[in-house]
Every structure is written in C-alpha cells, then in structure tokens.
Design an enzyme around this catalytic site. Structure first.
Site, PDB file in Angstrom:
ATOM      1  N   LYS A  20       5.634 116.124 -11.228  1.00 26.34           N
ATOM      2  CA  LYS A  20       4.700 115.530 -12.327  1.00 26.34           C
ATOM      3  C   LYS A  20       4.008 116.373 -12.842  1.00 26.34           C
ATOM      4  O   LYS A  20       3.674 117.678 -12.507  1.00 26.34           O
ATOM      5  CB  LYS A  20       4.260 114.184 -11.389  1.00 26.34           C
ATOM      6  CG  LYS A  20       4.999 113.361 -10.800  1.00 26.34           C
ATOM      7  CD  LYS A  20       4.445 112.120 -10.440  1.00 26.34           C
ATOM      8  CE  LYS A  20       4.571 111.698  -9.226  1.00 26.34           C
ATOM      9  NZ  LYS A  20       3.865 110.108  -8.505  1.00 26.34           N
ATOM     10  N   TYR A  60       9.747 104.017 -14.152  1.00 31.10           N
ATOM     11  CA  TYR A  60       8.824 103.231 -13.130  1.00 31.10           C
ATOM     12  C   TYR A  60       9.047 101.921 -13.068  1.00 31.10           C
ATOM     13  O   TYR A  60       7.977 101.149 -12.993  1.00 31.10           O
ATOM     14  CB  TYR A  60       7.321 103.730 -13.292  1.00 31.10           C
ATOM     15  CG  TYR A  60       7.072 105.000 -12.441  1.00 31.10           C
ATOM     16  CD1 TYR A  60       7.462 105.117 -11.142  1.00 31.10           C
ATOM     17  CD2 TYR A  60       6.497 105.921 -13.259  1.00 31.10           C
ATOM     18  CE1 TYR A  60       7.058 106.109 -10.505  1.00 31.10           C
ATOM     19  CE2 TYR A  60       6.026 107.156 -12.566  1.00 31.10           C
ATOM     20  CZ  TYR A  60       6.459 107.153 -11.206  1.00 31.10           C
ATOM     21  OH  TYR A  60       6.127 108.550 -10.365  1.00 31.10           O
ATOM     22  N   PHE A  68      -1.915  99.648 -11.713  1.00 31.58           N
ATOM     23  CA  PHE A  68      -2.095 101.073 -12.005  1.00 31.58           C
ATOM     24  C   PHE A  68      -0.787 101.652 -12.804  1.00 31.58           C
ATOM     25  O   PHE A  68      -0.518 102.715 -13.211  1.00 31.58           O
ATOM     26  CB  PHE A  68      -1.913 102.178 -10.739  1.00 31.58           C
ATOM     27  CG  PHE A  68      -0.685 101.882  -9.837  1.00 31.58           C
ATOM     28  CD1 PHE A  68       0.325 102.483 -10.147  1.00 31.58           C
ATOM     29  CD2 PHE A  68      -0.938 101.128  -8.843  1.00 31.58           C
ATOM     30  CE1 PHE A  68       1.482 102.067  -9.099  1.00 31.58           C
ATOM     31  CE2 PHE A  68      -0.100 100.970  -7.918  1.00 31.58           C
ATOM     32  CZ  PHE A  68       1.379 101.359  -8.063  1.00 31.58           C
ATOM     33  N   ARG A  96      12.547 112.383   1.004  1.00 28.12           N
ATOM     34  CA  ARG A  96      11.257 111.682   1.117  1.00 28.12           C
ATOM     35  C   ARG A  96      10.429 112.128   2.221  1.00 28.12           C
ATOM     36  O   ARG A  96       8.918 112.055   2.327  1.00 28.12           O
ATOM     37  CB  ARG A  96      11.412 110.267   1.155  1.00 28.12           C
ATOM     38  CG  ARG A  96      12.244 109.533   0.044  1.00 28.12           C
ATOM     39  CD  ARG A  96      11.420 109.089  -0.904  1.00 28.12           C
ATOM     40  NE  ARG A  96      10.470 108.077  -0.643  1.00 28.12           N
ATOM     41  CZ  ARG A  96       9.768 107.509  -1.368  1.00 28.12           C
ATOM     42  NH1 ARG A  96       9.808 107.712  -2.552  1.00 28.12           N
ATOM     43  NH2 ARG A  96       8.873 106.540  -0.868  1.00 28.12           N
ATOM     44  N   THR A 102       3.284 108.304   0.327  1.00 28.92           N
ATOM     45  CA  THR A 102       2.668 108.162  -1.298  1.00 28.92           C
ATOM     46  C   THR A 102       1.228 108.493  -1.597  1.00 28.92           C
ATOM     47  O   THR A 102       1.016 109.186  -2.375  1.00 28.92           O
ATOM     48  CB  THR A 102       2.960 106.608  -1.780  1.00 28.92           C
ATOM     49  OG1 THR A 102       4.065 106.068  -1.587  1.00 28.92           O
ATOM     50  CG2 THR A 102       2.529 106.353  -3.083  1.00 28.92           C
ATOM     51  N   ASN A 123      -0.434 112.899  -7.206  1.00 33.42           N
ATOM     52  CA  ASN A 123       0.347 113.144  -5.894  1.00 33.42           C
ATOM     53  C   ASN A 123       1.567 114.246  -6.099  1.00 33.42           C
ATOM     54  O   ASN A 123       2.517 114.397  -5.198  1.00 33.42           O
ATOM     55  CB  ASN A 123       0.658 111.825  -4.869  1.00 33.42           C
ATOM     56  CG  ASN A 123       1.735 111.166  -5.755  1.00 33.42           C
ATOM     57  OD1 ASN A 123       1.886 111.409  -6.898  1.00 33.42           O
ATOM     58  ND2 ASN A 123       2.044 109.849  -5.132  1.00 33.42           N
ATOM     59  N   HIS A 126       7.795 113.372  -7.368  1.00 33.85           N
ATOM     60  CA  HIS A 126       8.552 111.972  -7.223  1.00 33.85           C
ATOM     61  C   HIS A 126       9.807 112.368  -6.520  1.00 33.85           C
ATOM     62  O   HIS A 126      10.598 113.357  -6.821  1.00 33.85           O
ATOM     63  CB  HIS A 126       8.681 111.340  -8.530  1.00 33.85           C
ATOM     64  CG  HIS A 126       9.940 110.249  -8.639  1.00 33.85           C
ATOM     65  ND1 HIS A 126       9.212 109.167  -8.234  1.00 33.85           N
ATOM     66  CD2 HIS A 126      11.187 110.386  -8.710  1.00 33.85           C
ATOM     67  CE1 HIS A 126      10.469 108.357  -8.308  1.00 33.85           C
ATOM     68  NE2 HIS A 126      11.528 109.099  -8.548  1.00 33.85           N
ATOM     69  N   GLU A 137      18.167 106.888 -11.302  1.00 31.80           N
ATOM     70  CA  GLU A 137      17.329 107.877 -11.754  1.00 31.80           C
ATOM     71  C   GLU A 137      17.964 109.245 -12.318  1.00 31.80           C
ATOM     72  O   GLU A 137      17.520 109.699 -13.014  1.00 31.80           O
ATOM     73  CB  GLU A 137      16.089 108.057 -10.626  1.00 31.80           C
ATOM     74  CG  GLU A 137      15.377 106.960 -10.493  1.00 31.80           C
ATOM     75  CD  GLU A 137      14.417 107.060  -9.193  1.00 31.80           C
ATOM     76  OE1 GLU A 137      13.457 106.301  -9.101  1.00 31.80           O
ATOM     77  OE2 GLU A 137      14.295 108.478  -8.609  1.00 31.80           O
TER      78      GLU A 137
HETATM   79  P1  IDP Z   1       6.278 106.993  -4.320  1.00 34.78           P
HETATM   80  O1  IDP Z   1       6.119 108.083  -5.534  1.00 34.78           O
HETATM   81  O2  IDP Z   1       5.883 107.502  -3.000  1.00 34.78           O
HETATM   82  O3  IDP Z   1       7.758 106.461  -4.356  1.00 34.78           O
HETATM   83  P2  IDP Z   1       5.748 104.377  -5.356  1.00 34.78           P
HETATM   84  O4  IDP Z   1       5.000 103.271  -4.506  1.00 34.78           O
HETATM   85  O5  IDP Z   1       6.847 104.315  -5.812  1.00 34.78           O
HETATM   86  O6  IDP Z   1       5.345 105.692  -4.499  1.00 34.78           O
HETATM   87  O7  IDP Z   1       4.513 104.544  -6.531  1.00 34.78           O
HETATM   88  C1  IDP Z   1       4.972 105.409  -7.861  1.00 34.78           C
HETATM   89  C2  IDP Z   1       3.708 106.274  -7.913  1.00 34.78           C
HETATM   90  O8  IDP Z   1       2.692 105.359  -8.568  1.00 34.78           O
HETATM   91  C3  IDP Z   1       3.106 107.082  -6.821  1.00 34.78           C
HETATM   92  O9  IDP Z   1       3.710 108.290  -6.549  1.00 34.78           O
HETATM   93  C4  IDP Z   1       1.597 107.325  -7.324  1.00 34.78           C
HETATM   94  O10 IDP Z   1       1.349 108.345  -8.046  1.00 34.78           O
HETATM   95  C5  IDP Z   1       1.419 105.874  -7.934  1.00 34.78           C
HETATM   96  N1  IDP Z   1       0.771 104.875  -7.461  1.00 34.78           N
HETATM   97  C6  IDP Z   1       1.032 104.214  -6.219  1.00 34.78           C
HETATM   98  N2  IDP Z   1       0.519 103.588  -5.605  1.00 34.78           N
HETATM   99  C7  IDP Z   1      -0.925 103.710  -6.545  1.00 34.78           C
HETATM  100  C8  IDP Z   1      -2.139 103.087  -6.342  1.00 34.78           C
HETATM  101  O11 IDP Z   1      -2.373 102.163  -5.486  1.00 34.78           O
HETATM  102  N3  IDP Z   1      -2.979 103.670  -7.287  1.00 34.78           N
HETATM  103  C9  IDP Z   1      -2.877 104.676  -8.209  1.00 34.78           C
HETATM  104  N4  IDP Z   1      -1.421 105.035  -8.261  1.00 34.78           N
HETATM  105  C10 IDP Z   1      -0.689 104.655  -7.428  1.00 34.78           C
HETATM  106 MG    MG Z   2       8.727 105.189  -5.826  1.00 36.75          MG
END
Ligand code: IDP
Ligand code: MG
Length: 162
Positions: A20, A60, A68, A96, A102, A123, A126, A137
């Site tokens: 990202k 997404y 968010f 993963r 996450t 973070n 992805h 994707e």
């Molecule tokens: P992942 O990236 O580990 O698959 P997902 O639940 O698919 O996690 O969420 C996508 C992205 O959304 C996360 O990587 C993170 O950047 C963001 N995200 C997820 N949960 C939160 C949150 O509670 N607050 C802010 N951003 C979040």
């Molecule tokens: Mg995800």
C-alpha cells in the site's frame, strides 16, 4: 510448450499481494518482495499504479459497510501501490502468514506487519484472504497478458518431494 505452461499455470495457486502507499513511501518494497521471494514463491506479475478512488472502492467492496471504508479507500488511492501476483503451493494461506494479523499490534514478530508496522490504518500490505478473493483481485488488478508463465530454475529445489 506454451500449452504445457498454460496448463501448469492453471493448476498453480496464485494470490494477489499489494504494498500500500505507506509501504511504498517508506521504502519497504525490496524488504517485502524479498520475503516472498526467499520463501520460495514465484513472482508472476508486478506493476506500480496509483489506483483511483473508484478502483479502491471496488477492491475493498466487501468492507463497504465499515466505518473506516471511506478513509481506507482515500488512503489506497492517495499514492503509488505495488501490485503483484505470487504463485506457489499454499501461497494464499502462507502469504497471509507472512503478512501477519490485520492489526500490527496483534501480528507476531517475524511477520511483515509485526516487524514493520504499528497501527491498523497503516499496515503497509494487502494479501488475498482465500481462493475466491484471490481470483477476483487478480482479475481486478491485472489483464491476463500481464501474468507471466515461466519455469523458475529453482522450482525443482523448492518443490522437491521424497
Ligand atoms: P486484511 O488487510 O488483514 O485482510 P481486512 O479486514 O480485509 O484486513 O481490512 C482491510 C484493511 O482495512 C486493513 O488491512 C486495514 O488497513 C483496514 N482496517 C481494517 N480494520 C480497520 C479498523 O478497525 N480501523 C481502520 N482501518 C482498518
Ligand atoms: Mg482483507
């Protein structure tokens, strides 16, 4: 020969991985690519792109109802993203694992997020979470001709079976 390669590619597992904008801006491309490469996975597509907001929302779409969502899509479209497809046995699930949880606060040390990130909203990486999302994707981010079918000289070593 080409047919052999296509048949081989059809049965090999592939996943979509993206660094990202925060990971790209922090200069973490080589660090992250090297972790997948050294593990033994094969890079079959790579490009750097700035996605539009609309494209980020499509990527997404599953998270549309989350509070968010808008900030997340704004951020993904705020700068260059390194989009990749990696291939190999178990690459979706193990990818993963390499990435970590996450929330980087919950990621184990040794994982990409555990070692290199601090907060969930930044973070850095992805990875597809299952076979269906991987397929969707990859199709969203890449044209079929952008995926390169080739034999790696190390495949016999990485996939050696007794
Ligand atoms: P992942 O990236 O580990 O698959 P997902 O639940 O698919 O996690 O969420 C996508 C992205 O959304 C996360 O990587 C993170 O950047 C963001 N995200 C997820 N949960 C939160 C949150 O509670 N607050 C802010 N951003 C979040
Ligand atoms: Mg995800």
């Amino acid at each position: 020969m080409l047919q052999d390669q296509e048949a081989h590619a059809a049965e090999m597992e592939r996943t979509f991985i993206a660094i990202k904008p925060d990971g790209v801006q922090r200069g973490l491309i080589s660090e992250i690519v090297s972790r997948f490469e050294r593990k033994g996975f094969k890079l079959v597509a790579i490009k750097i792109v700035i996605p539009s907001k609309d494209f980020a929302e499509r990527h997404y779409h599953d998270l549309k109802e989350r509070p968010f969502f808008n900030g997340l899509c704004d951020f993904l479209s705020s700068g260059p993203v390194l989009a990749m497809v990696w291939e190999g046995e178990g690459v979706i699930k193990y990818g993963r694992k390499l990435i970590g949880a996450t929330d980087p606060q919950k990621s184990e040390p040794g994982t990409i997020r555990g070692d290199l990130a601090v907060v969930v909203g930044r973070n850095i990486i992805h990875g597809s979470d299952g076979p269906e999302t991987a397929k969707d994707e990859i199709n969203l981010w890449f044209k079929p001709e952008e995926l390169v079918n080739y034999t790696s000289n190390a495949e016999n070593i990485f996939h050696f079976q007794m």
